[in-house]
Structure formats: C-alpha cells, structure tokens
Design a protein around this motif. Structure first.
Motif, mmCIF file in Angstrom:
data_model
loop_
_atom_site.group_PDB
_atom_site.id
_atom_site.type_symbol
_atom_site.label_atom_id
_atom_site.label_comp_id
_atom_site.label_asym_id
_atom_site.label_seq_id
_atom_site.Cartn_x
_atom_site.Cartn_y
_atom_site.Cartn_z
ATOM 1 N N UNK A 181 0.258 -1.373 -0.338
ATOM 2 C CA UNK A 181 0.642 -0.264 -0.604
ATOM 3 C C UNK A 181 0.790 1.293 0.103
ATOM 4 N N UNK A 182 0.512 2.127 -0.270
ATOM 5 C CA UNK A 182 1.016 3.164 -0.620
ATOM 6 C C UNK A 182 0.234 4.742 0.271
ATOM 7 N N UNK A 183 0.543 5.889 0.287
ATOM 8 C CA UNK A 183 -0.154 7.429 0.892
ATOM 9 C C UNK A 183 0.324 8.334 -0.312
ATOM 10 N N UNK A 184 0.982 7.458 -1.455
ATOM 11 C CA UNK A 184 0.987 8.162 -3.031
ATOM 12 C C UNK A 184 0.111 8.628 -3.436
ATOM 13 N N UNK A 185 0.555 9.388 -4.213
ATOM 14 C CA UNK A 185 -0.050 9.490 -5.585
ATOM 15 C C UNK A 185 -0.194 9.201 -6.794
ATOM 16 N N UNK A 236 5.280 8.304 -5.556
ATOM 17 C CA UNK A 236 5.463 8.721 -4.007
ATOM 18 C C UNK A 236 5.629 9.758 -3.193
ATOM 19 N N UNK A 237 5.479 9.367 -1.880
ATOM 20 C CA UNK A 237 5.306 10.985 -1.132
ATOM 21 C C UNK A 237 6.775 11.244 -0.873
ATOM 22 N N UNK A 238 7.714 10.598 -0.943
ATOM 23 C CA UNK A 238 8.835 10.413 -0.806
ATOM 24 C C UNK A 238 9.456 9.435 -1.465
ATOM 25 N N UNK A 239 10.929 9.060 -0.980
ATOM 26 C CA UNK A 239 12.158 8.027 -2.436
ATOM 27 C C UNK A 239 11.759 6.135 -1.503
ATOM 28 N N UNK A 240 10.837 7.234 -0.800
ATOM 29 C CA UNK A 240 11.276 4.635 0.380
ATOM 30 C C UNK A 240 9.586 4.643 -0.463
ATOM 31 N N UNK A 243 6.293 -0.560 -8.265
ATOM 32 C CA UNK A 243 6.157 1.051 -8.727
ATOM 33 C C UNK A 243 6.926 2.039 -7.474
ATOM 34 N N UNK A 244 8.038 2.949 -7.819
ATOM 35 C CA UNK A 244 8.851 3.628 -7.154
ATOM 36 C C UNK A 244 9.560 4.123 -7.608
ATOM 37 N N UNK A 245 9.939 5.149 -6.647
ATOM 38 C CA UNK A 245 11.398 6.023 -7.165
ATOM 39 C C UNK A 245 12.369 4.930 -7.852
ATOM 40 N N UNK A 246 12.661 4.089 -7.229
ATOM 41 C CA UNK A 246 13.620 3.188 -7.984
ATOM 42 C C UNK A 246 13.739 2.071 -9.003
ATOM 43 N N UNK A 247 12.085 2.479 -9.019
ATOM 44 C CA UNK A 247 11.808 1.074 -9.503
ATOM 45 C C UNK A 247 11.007 1.208 -11.046
#
Length: 143
Positions: free
Chosen positions: A20-24, A88-92, A130-134
């Motif tokens: 899960x995420x709180x991202x956008x 994401x809300x940050x890099x992690x 999905x994320x900053x590093x992927x």
C-alpha cells in the motif's frame, strides 16, 4: 469517434507486505492526466476499488478531473498512450499494483477497455512494484 463522457478505473493493490501507499496515482488517457483520489483511504494493501471520472464521478475534485472539460474523444485514446503513473510521497514510498482495467464510456457509445495482460492472474510475477527506484509508469493497451 464519440465524446468521452465517463471513465472507470478498476484498481487492485496487492496484499503483499508494504504494497500500500499514501502516494499519488494518475491516469493518462486521451492526452490528459487525471488524479485518482477519493475521500477514502486509497491504495491500501489488498484494496480493490473502481474510480469514476465524468458522469457519476466518485473522485476528489470531480469537476477538474472531468474528461468532458475540455471535451475529449475516444479517438484521442488511440492517439495517445494510456498509462498509470505513480508518485510516492518520498524516495521510500512504493506501491505494488496487482491489476488495472480502464474503461472509456462503459456501456455507452464507442466503449473501449484497456489493461496490461502481464497483470492478469494471481501469480507473483503478475504484479508490479512502482516507486522511485523501480519506475513509475505502467502502460496499458486496448483489449
């Protein structure tokens, strides 16, 4: 070719730990982006939800996330890439997507449906992080 009056997005967040995420999350369709957000706690692990844009909208900021303003047409969906984009809300901050189906004008004039066949099924290799590093975007195609 018809005017786009409604878009539905069925999303499944994986139930894996940390999925899960709180991202956008954004939908790109017909040359425009739409923000997937409601008043509920979106994108929690194991969550399955259908977001609606346009006619019968259930998203936040429905008037500014309306495919009728300015008017989009179904032909535009073929002209531009259909995709989901995660910020994401940050890099992690990561998000694990298990499935997505986008339908333009469901049950109406010139209905079109899009997904990514790599996400169809329940196997470990049928979801995407999905994320900053992927990577942040997954493209869909018409089915």
């Amino acid at each position: 070719m018809a005017d786009i009056t409604k878009i539905t997005v069925k999303l499944w967040t994986a139930s894996d730990a940390g999925a899960g995420t709180n991202g956008f999350v954004y939908l790109g369709v017909a040359g425009r982006e739409f923000h997937l957000e409601t008043s509920r706690d979106d994108f929690e692990a194991g969550d399955k939800y259908t977001y609606v844009f346009g006619d019968g909208a259930n998203v936040a900021e429905a008037a500014r996330n309306d495919p009728r303003l300015p008017a989009l047409q179904t032909g535009d969906a073929d002209r531009y890439s259909i995709y989901l984009r995660f910020e994401g809300t940050d890099n992690d901050d990561d998000w694990c997507l298990e499935g997505v189906t986008v339908t333009i004008n469901p049950g109406g004039s010139d209905t079109r449906t899009y997904d990514n066949e790599r996400l169809v099924g329940t196997g470990a290799n049928q979801k995407i992080w999905l994320g900053q590093r992927y990577g942040k975007i997954i493209h869909l195609h018409r089915i």
